[in-house]
Design a protein around this motif. Structure first.
Motif, PDB file in Angstrom:
ATOM      1  N   ASN A 130      12.162  -3.591   4.066  1.00  0.00           N
ATOM      2  CA  ASN A 130      10.794  -3.162   3.764  1.00  0.00           C
ATOM      3  C   ASN A 130      10.707  -2.497   2.398  1.00  0.00           C
ATOM      4  O   ASN A 130       9.748  -2.711   1.642  1.00  0.00           O
ATOM      5  N   GLY A 131      11.694  -1.670   2.065  1.00  0.00           N
ATOM      6  CA  GLY A 131      11.680  -0.984   0.781  1.00  0.00           C
ATOM      7  C   GLY A 131      11.755  -1.945  -0.388  1.00  0.00           C
ATOM      8  O   GLY A 131      11.032  -1.788  -1.385  1.00  0.00           O
ATOM      9  N   LEU A 132      12.613  -2.955  -0.288  1.00  0.00           N
ATOM     10  CA  LEU A 132      12.744  -3.943  -1.361  1.00  0.00           C
ATOM     11  C   LEU A 132      11.445  -4.727  -1.540  1.00  0.00           C
ATOM     12  O   LEU A 132      10.968  -4.922  -2.669  1.00  0.00           O
ATOM     13  N   ALA A 134       8.406  -3.813  -0.648  1.00  0.00           N
ATOM     14  CA  ALA A 134       7.354  -2.913  -1.126  1.00  0.00           C
ATOM     15  C   ALA A 134       7.450  -2.718  -2.638  1.00  0.00           C
ATOM     16  O   ALA A 134       6.439  -2.710  -3.347  1.00  0.00           O
ATOM     17  N   TRP A 135       8.669  -2.575  -3.160  1.00  0.00           N
ATOM     18  CA  TRP A 135       8.867  -2.391  -4.596  1.00  0.00           C
ATOM     19  C   TRP A 135       8.342  -3.601  -5.377  1.00  0.00           C
ATOM     20  O   TRP A 135       7.636  -3.456  -6.376  1.00  0.00           O
ATOM     21  N   VAL A 136       8.662  -4.794  -4.892  1.00  0.00           N
ATOM     22  CA  VAL A 136       8.195  -6.011  -5.557  1.00  0.00           C
ATOM     23  C   VAL A 136       6.670  -6.116  -5.454  1.00  0.00           C
ATOM     24  O   VAL A 136       5.982  -6.474  -6.420  1.00  0.00           O
ATOM     25  N   PHE A 138       4.401  -3.716  -5.144  1.00  0.00           N
ATOM     26  CA  PHE A 138       3.719  -2.754  -6.009  1.00  0.00           C
ATOM     27  C   PHE A 138       3.634  -3.282  -7.436  1.00  0.00           C
ATOM     28  O   PHE A 138       2.589  -3.184  -8.094  1.00  0.00           O
ATOM     29  N   ARG A 139       4.736  -3.864  -7.922  1.00  0.00           N
ATOM     30  CA  ARG A 139       4.741  -4.416  -9.272  1.00  0.00           C
ATOM     31  C   ARG A 139       3.751  -5.578  -9.378  1.00  0.00           C
ATOM     32  O   ARG A 139       3.011  -5.679 -10.359  1.00  0.00           O
ATOM     33  N   GLU A 150      -1.560  -4.044  -2.783  1.00  0.00           N
ATOM     34  CA  GLU A 150      -1.266  -2.611  -2.879  1.00  0.00           C
ATOM     35  C   GLU A 150      -1.309  -1.956  -1.504  1.00  0.00           C
ATOM     36  O   GLU A 150      -0.455  -1.130  -1.161  1.00  0.00           O
ATOM     37  N   ALA A 153       1.758  -2.970   0.418  1.00  0.00           N
ATOM     38  CA  ALA A 153       2.933  -2.274  -0.113  1.00  0.00           C
ATOM     39  C   ALA A 153       2.964  -0.823   0.342  1.00  0.00           C
ATOM     40  O   ALA A 153       4.028  -0.293   0.711  1.00  0.00           O
ATOM     41  N   LYS A 154       1.803  -0.157   0.316  1.00  0.00           N
ATOM     42  CA  LYS A 154       1.745   1.237   0.775  1.00  0.00           C
ATOM     43  C   LYS A 154       2.097   1.326   2.253  1.00  0.00           C
ATOM     44  O   LYS A 154       2.758   2.271   2.700  1.00  0.00           O
ATOM     45  N   VAL A 157       5.790   1.105   2.555  1.00  0.00           N
ATOM     46  CA  VAL A 157       6.415   2.381   2.181  1.00  0.00           C
ATOM     47  C   VAL A 157       6.267   3.393   3.309  1.00  0.00           C
ATOM     48  O   VAL A 157       7.205   4.156   3.616  1.00  0.00           O
TER      49      VAL A 157
END
Length: 309
Positions: A130-132, A134-136, A138-139, A150, A153-154, A157
């Motif tokens: 999930n973290g990986l 979410a990072w992609v 957000f970008r 967004e 992604a939130k 997170v």
């Protein structure tokens, strides 16, 4: 991560990836709850179910938002993304209330936990996925100006922090032997999820109510217009007023009045307006500009109470 790569990661593709990741994490977290009996891990699994539902709904809304303008929707379908964000907020709140309900029973009736080691391994593995993602996302959300990405992604997170809180709680249960900590951590996580859900619903409501563009975008618009404003011996030759902005999903809209000498020919005035429009749209990607031409000595007035009669 290059901008070209992010451009290829369209909102549709990323939301499809989110669906796949949600299915994987549901399996991992459900297995973790099954072998441990932890209500904290159960709350984590419920959060992933919400991830799946919201990603599916988000994919549908983003697909609708990408449709071109038509006769019934001349300004496009961009606001569909706000429905995705609002729906996700509702799901988050529902999941949080379910977690509180389940944890409340376990708080007064603690149960022993089993095979915590494997449960923690599965939980950490799902959090990493999930973290990986979410990072992609957000970008990509910033690149595509997508509130649906967004929001998802939130949510991911929030899911990661949920898992972190659950893991910390389970470690404390193992160290202290206080079984009620498992339920207490689950309720704390639910409170954080509630906050995020209400925030998403608020953002969606503002978008549907034609919220103004972001302050930095407005500043860019004003700077671009000031580059065309012109004075001669203290007299304004070209000036702008009645600047209004709004945003709808990935789109930005600006309406402004441009004043110029009444003696100018229509061709000269139209050519200057075209230059201003192109400059605005180059400065702010996705912007649609509407510029009304007026003589320098003519003013237009809005919001007159008589207009509402």
């Amino acid at each position: 991560m290059s901008e070209n790569f992010l451009q290829r990661l369209t909102p549709q593709r990323l939301l499809m990836a989110s669906i796949v990741v949600a299915i994987l994490t549901i399996g991992l977290k459900t297995l973790a709850w099954y072998i441990t009996g932890s209500v904290g891990l159960l709350s984590d699994a419920m959060e992933s179910l919400v991830n799946l539902a919201s990603a599916v709904f988000g994919l549908v809304m983003v697909t609708i938002a990408a449709r071109p303008a038509d006769e019934d929707h001349p300004y496009g379908h961009h606001k569909a993304e706000y429905f995705s964000s609002g729906f996700e907020g509702v799901l988050i709140i529902a999941a949080a209330l379910g977690i509180i309900w389940a944890a409340g029973h376990r708080l007064f009736d603690p149960q022993p936990l089993e095979q915590l080691g494997w449960g923690l391994v599965f939980s950490v593995a799902s959090s990493a996925l999930n973290g990986l993602l979410a990072w992609v996302m957000f970008r990509a959300a910033k690149q595509h100006r997508s509130i649906a990405l967004e929001a998802d992604a939130k949510h991911l997170v929030t899911d990661v922090w949920t898992s972190v809180g659950v893991v910390v709680g389970l470690v404390l249960v193992q160290v202290t032997g206080w079984l009620w900590l498992d339920a207490l951590v689950a309720m704390g996580v639910a409170a954080n999820i509630l906050k995020e859900g209400f925030h998403l619903m608020w953002r969606s409501s503002q978008g549907l109510m034609d919220e103004a563009v972001e302050p930095e975008v407005l500043q860019t618009i004003q700077q671009t217009l000031s580059g065309f404003a012109h004075e001669r011996e203290g007299v304004e030759i070209i000036r702008f007023d009645h600047l209004n902005t709004r945003k709808a999903g990935q789109r930005r809209f600006v309406d402004v009045h441009m004043h110029m000498p009444a003696a100018w020919s229509l061709g000269r005035a139209a050519a200057l307006r075209t230059s201003v429009e192109q400059a605005l749209m180059s400065a702010v990607p996705g912007l649609r500009a509407t510029i009304q031409l007026l003589p320098t000595d003519v003013e237009a007035h809005f919001d007159d109470p008589k207009d509402l009669i």
